[in-house]
Structure formats: C-alpha cells, structure tokens
Scaffold this motif. Structure first.
Motif, mmCIF file in Angstrom:
data_model
loop_
_atom_site.group_PDB
_atom_site.id
_atom_site.type_symbol
_atom_site.label_atom_id
_atom_site.label_comp_id
_atom_site.label_asym_id
_atom_site.label_seq_id
_atom_site.Cartn_x
_atom_site.Cartn_y
_atom_site.Cartn_z
ATOM 1 N N VAL A 1 28.090 -114.946 -16.712
ATOM 2 C CA VAL A 1 27.888 -113.481 -17.289
ATOM 3 C C VAL A 1 26.506 -113.808 -18.265
ATOM 4 C CG1 VAL A 1 28.595 -111.499 -18.595
ATOM 5 C CG2 VAL A 1 29.971 -112.544 -16.716
ATOM 6 N N GLY A 2 26.821 -114.439 -19.206
ATOM 7 C CA GLY A 2 25.830 -114.695 -20.242
ATOM 8 C C GLY A 2 24.295 -114.872 -19.748
ATOM 9 N N LEU A 3 24.113 -115.824 -18.742
ATOM 10 C CA LEU A 3 23.067 -116.287 -18.099
ATOM 11 C C LEU A 3 22.422 -114.931 -17.474
ATOM 12 C CD1 LEU A 3 23.772 -119.793 -16.463
ATOM 13 C CD2 LEU A 3 22.217 -119.192 -18.453
ATOM 14 N N CYS A 4 23.135 -114.058 -16.883
ATOM 15 C CA CYS A 4 22.787 -112.963 -15.975
ATOM 16 C C CYS A 4 22.579 -111.801 -16.929
ATOM 17 C CB CYS A 4 23.695 -112.534 -14.869
ATOM 18 S SG CYS A 4 24.084 -113.951 -13.732
ATOM 19 N N ARG A 5 22.877 -111.909 -18.064
ATOM 20 C CA ARG A 5 22.776 -110.993 -18.970
ATOM 21 C C ARG A 5 21.382 -111.113 -19.437
ATOM 22 N NH1 ARG A 5 26.136 -111.871 -23.517
ATOM 23 N NH2 ARG A 5 28.049 -111.131 -22.401
ATOM 24 N N ASP A 6 20.891 -112.356 -19.773
ATOM 25 C CA ASP A 6 19.504 -112.715 -20.157
ATOM 26 C C ASP A 6 18.371 -112.188 -19.248
ATOM 27 O OD1 ASP A 6 20.666 -113.568 -22.636
ATOM 28 O OD2 ASP A 6 20.341 -115.680 -21.922
ATOM 29 N N GLU A 7 18.698 -112.643 -18.073
ATOM 30 C CA GLU A 7 17.841 -112.319 -16.871
ATOM 31 C C GLU A 7 18.796 -112.467 -15.501
ATOM 32 O OE1 GLU A 7 13.795 -114.444 -15.139
ATOM 33 O OE2 GLU A 7 14.610 -115.171 -16.885
ATOM 34 N N PRO A 8 18.492 -111.669 -14.569
ATOM 35 C CA PRO A 8 19.193 -111.768 -13.257
ATOM 36 C C PRO A 8 18.792 -113.172 -12.630
ATOM 37 C CG PRO A 8 18.066 -109.654 -13.351
ATOM 38 C CD PRO A 8 17.550 -110.605 -14.416
ATOM 39 N N GLN A 9 19.800 -113.891 -12.103
ATOM 40 C CA GLN A 9 19.795 -115.061 -11.526
ATOM 41 C C GLN A 9 20.257 -115.112 -10.260
ATOM 42 O OE1 GLN A 9 19.006 -117.924 -13.879
ATOM 43 N NE2 GLN A 9 18.394 -116.692 -15.110
ATOM 44 N N SER A 10 19.431 -116.222 -9.435
ATOM 45 C CA SER A 10 20.148 -116.126 -7.991
ATOM 46 C C SER A 10 21.149 -117.134 -7.952
ATOM 47 C CB SER A 10 18.793 -116.859 -7.158
ATOM 48 O OG SER A 10 18.785 -118.116 -7.646
ATOM 49 N N GLU B 1 20.189 -120.645 -8.615
ATOM 50 C CA GLU B 1 19.703 -121.188 -10.181
ATOM 51 C C GLU B 1 20.779 -121.164 -11.044
ATOM 52 O OE1 GLU B 1 15.424 -118.471 -10.738
ATOM 53 O OE2 GLU B 1 17.301 -117.364 -10.345
ATOM 54 N N LEU B 2 21.865 -120.187 -10.953
ATOM 55 C CA LEU B 2 23.228 -120.571 -11.520
ATOM 56 C C LEU B 2 23.967 -121.885 -11.512
ATOM 57 C CD1 LEU B 2 24.679 -116.754 -11.278
ATOM 58 C CD2 LEU B 2 23.913 -117.894 -13.139
ATOM 59 N N ALA B 3 23.855 -122.147 -9.895
ATOM 60 C CA ALA B 3 24.632 -123.564 -9.607
ATOM 61 C C ALA B 3 23.790 -124.592 -10.297
ATOM 62 C CB ALA B 3 24.617 -123.686 -8.301
ATOM 63 N N ALA B 4 22.337 -124.649 -10.360
ATOM 64 C CA ALA B 4 21.476 -125.556 -11.220
ATOM 65 C C ALA B 4 21.636 -125.737 -12.573
ATOM 66 C CB ALA B 4 20.003 -125.497 -10.672
ATOM 67 N N GLY B 5 21.594 -124.104 -13.206
ATOM 68 C CA GLY B 5 21.677 -124.070 -14.520
ATOM 69 C C GLY B 5 23.062 -124.665 -15.259
ATOM 70 N N LEU B 6 24.136 -124.335 -14.629
ATOM 71 C CA LEU B 6 25.434 -124.647 -15.018
ATOM 72 C C LEU B 6 25.908 -126.193 -14.515
ATOM 73 C CD1 LEU B 6 27.179 -121.268 -14.131
ATOM 74 C CD2 LEU B 6 26.661 -122.205 -16.485
ATOM 75 N N ASP B 7 25.085 -126.806 -13.550
ATOM 76 C CA ASP B 7 25.370 -128.128 -13.117
ATOM 77 C C ASP B 7 26.697 -127.999 -12.225
ATOM 78 O OD1 ASP B 7 24.708 -130.683 -12.423
ATOM 79 O OD2 ASP B 7 25.559 -131.477 -14.354
ATOM 80 N N LEU C 1 22.195 -118.245 -1.069
ATOM 81 C CA LEU C 1 21.595 -119.049 -2.301
ATOM 82 C C LEU C 1 20.832 -118.021 -2.934
ATOM 83 C CD1 LEU C 1 21.250 -122.574 -0.625
ATOM 84 C CD2 LEU C 1 22.899 -122.070 -2.289
ATOM 85 N N ILE C 2 19.967 -117.245 -2.187
ATOM 86 C CA ILE C 2 19.092 -116.289 -2.985
ATOM 87 C C ILE C 2 19.333 -115.087 -3.244
ATOM 88 C CG2 ILE C 2 17.192 -117.536 -1.818
ATOM 89 C CD1 ILE C 2 16.820 -115.304 0.231
ATOM 90 N N ALA C 3 20.733 -114.874 -3.262
ATOM 91 C CA ALA C 3 21.312 -113.387 -3.787
ATOM 92 C C ALA C 3 21.197 -113.612 -5.113
ATOM 93 C CB ALA C 3 22.672 -113.472 -3.253
ATOM 94 N N VAL C 4 20.859 -112.242 -5.796
ATOM 95 C CA VAL C 4 20.538 -112.360 -7.049
ATOM 96 C C VAL C 4 21.770 -111.612 -7.796
ATOM 97 C CG1 VAL C 4 19.164 -111.163 -9.012
ATOM 98 C CG2 VAL C 4 18.113 -111.911 -6.907
#
Length: 131
Positions: free
Chosen positions: A67-76, A79-85, A40-43
């Motif tokens: 890819v778009g979210l990670c391009r702006d800033e590395p994400q765990s 965080e990706l799962a929460a951000g994308l719901d 879960l905490i892998a970036v």
C-alpha cells in the motif's frame, strides 16, 4: 540436526537475518479470492481511504509495504515484486487480499483480443488524411 549446526544454517542467514518462507507471508495460500489473474503488467493503485494501513491489525508488514509503494506512485505487479524482493506468486496473493479489503484497485491491461485490428486503424488514418 543440532541447534547450532545445520538447523541454524537452514533458518538463519548471517547476512540477511531470519528467513521467512513465502508461504508464511500468505498463511499457506497460493491464491486469493481477489487475485483475479493479475498480469505482471497490471497496475496497482492505492485507494484514497488507504491513508494509514499500519493501524489495521489484520494486515501483514508486506501488505502495508505494498500500500505504501502504491500510495507514492502506481506500481505494476512486477515492480512490486522486484521492489519488495518477493516471489510474484506471493505478491499476487497479497494484492488480492488488499483488493478484497478495498485498500487498492488494479488496472488491468487491455487483452490483445479486445484491441482494434491494425487494418481498421490504418483505414481511419487514411480517412483522416483524405479530409
């Protein structure tokens, strides 16, 4: 079930619109070759060559969003799962696909077994203080 009764309710949410099942996003897969035990905490970090993933017809909209979210800033992964719901399992499969396509890479946390022992660190600090 009638088309306007229970069937419509099952596949359509008036507030959210059409519902897409998670297995449809992963094409029925529950794992991917590139998934490699994603914590879960892998970036997740976008690769430099991932400038315009929208042009790749093999990528789903969810792949492009990651890819778009990670391009702006590395994400765990969390965080990706929460951000994308999206469920964690779905996000792990999608990230595995992106790793295979060399559009992202994953920085995994150091496993606790590989971290130095606390007593060694205390000895090093004591030695430095003695200097």
């Amino acid at each position: 079930m009638s088309a306007d009764g229970q069937g419509r309710h099952h596949w359509f949410d008036d507030e959210a619109g059409p519902v897409v099942r998670p297995y449809a996003m992963t094409r029925g897969r529950t794992s991917s070759a590139g998934q490699h035990r994603l914590d879960l905490i892998a970036v997740v970090v976008a690769e430099d060559r991932a400038d315009d993933p929208e042009e790749d017809a093999s990528l789903s909209p969810e792949h492009v969003d990651i890819v778009g979210l990670c391009r702006d800033e590395p994400q765990s992964v969390a965080e990706l799962a929460a951000g994308l719901d999206l469920p964690i399992g779905v996000v792990r499969v999608l990230i595995g696909d992106l790793v295979d396509a060399a559009l992202v890479h994953v920085n995994r946390p150091v496993p606790p077994a590989e971290l130095p022992d606390e007593s060694i660190l205390r000895d090093v600090i004591s030695g430095l203080r003695a200097l």
